[in-house]
Design a protein around this motif. Sequence first.
Motif, short mmCIF file in Angstrom:
data_model
loop_
_atom_site.label_atom_id
_atom_site.label_comp_id
_atom_site.label_asym_id
_atom_site.label_seq_id
_atom_site.Cartn_x
_atom_site.Cartn_y
_atom_site.Cartn_z
N UNK A 64 0.83 -1.21 0.00
CA UNK A 64 0.00 0.00 0.00
C UNK A 64 0.87 1.26 0.00
N UNK A 65 1.95 1.23 0.75
CA UNK A 65 2.85 2.39 0.78
C UNK A 65 3.47 2.63 -0.60
N UNK A 66 3.90 1.58 -1.25
CA UNK A 66 4.49 1.70 -2.58
C UNK A 66 3.47 2.26 -3.57
N UNK A 67 2.29 1.69 -3.58
CA UNK A 67 1.24 2.10 -4.51
C UNK A 67 0.83 3.55 -4.27
N UNK A 68 0.62 3.90 -3.01
CA UNK A 68 0.20 5.27 -2.69
C UNK A 68 1.28 6.29 -3.02
N UNK A 69 2.53 5.93 -2.85
CA UNK A 69 3.63 6.83 -3.21
C UNK A 69 3.61 7.11 -4.71
N UNK A 70 3.34 6.09 -5.51
CA UNK A 70 3.28 6.27 -6.96
C UNK A 70 2.06 7.10 -7.35
N UNK A 71 0.91 6.79 -6.75
CA UNK A 71 -0.30 7.55 -7.06
C UNK A 71 -0.12 9.02 -6.69
#
Length: 379
Positions: A364-371
Amino acid sequence: MEFRDLKAQYQHLKPELDEEVLKVMKEGNFISGYQVSELEKQLAEYVGVKHCITCGNGTDALVLALMAWNIGKGDAVFVPDFTFFASAEAPAFLGATPVFVDVESRTFNISPNELENAIQGVLKEGKLIPKAIIAVDLFGQPAEYPRILEIAKKYNLFVLEDGAQGFGGGIGEKKACSFGDIATTSFFPAKPLGCYGDGGAIFTDNDDWAELVKSYRIHGKGGNKYDNIRIGMNSRLDTMQAAILLVKLKAFVDHELHDVNTAADYYTSKLKNIVNTPIIKEGYLSSWAQYTIILDSKKQRDELQNVLKENGVPSMIYYPKQMHKQEAFHYVCRKEHSFKVTNELIDNVLALPIHPYLTWEEQEKIINTIINFFENKSN
């Protein structure tokens, strides 16, 4: 956060791994212990081939396979331009000439159309004899073997499946490392099935080639290790690594392959409308050695990588340089128009953390950082 978390894997498998490693030390049979032959048996059964021969590393596995075919000077071996150096180093080490071939833009694997064009080009030029194709299962997905094998048959070429990253993948019911005339894999720690050092294996259904590889990997031995009937090398998988791999293979089959695919599916579901995510062809299964996204430009890729780093998220660029531009291959003909896809990929690809022990919170942290990166760019 780890890019590929071997520490988490060890903690999960610690009791079994510790027991098997201590057993090797207590027994003192560090070279060619029974664990090696047991591992070869289990690997052959899993892949679905007659023979598995382990060796010192994945690069040696490629060299040993080519030695079984007597590949050497004057031979052309077709290799994808977008791959790790070893795929082309192996034929060059034996004196053959690697002929580089462009890849497909979203699977990253060798393009069958470009492969046939390259074969025809070599035949037309008449300086080299086409002998073999090294098809790499890049990032975990098998190459397009139905077409590659048709092309190989048409031009009477061997197919060597470089499954260093592909172990565990498949097409339909057939598993990776069973598609080529010979296949190889690597047990480098970060691979889908990795040991705690170097290791490799060769797979084939051909009895004669299997016997040659067994000889070549131990100094070209004949009836015993002091009877040497050909020039070979010293490339054995040691007992300790075999013991470790026996534990890891069970975990890989029981849950790791499933878990890494679950993580990849979640990435794709969240990121497919934001960046170009990897495509898995219908009927194909990936073992996800890497999860590689494609950005619009080098500038955008580098900016995103910096933002990920600032947020404690590791990422990697596989690969930053084309094979045809490696200085070691300066003697190989380079036609820039032939490598359009590879030339774009090296500037645009970025690999995200992926492994069977990636937690939901980490992902979730990786995905949210990209978003958030793209939302900030648009504002």
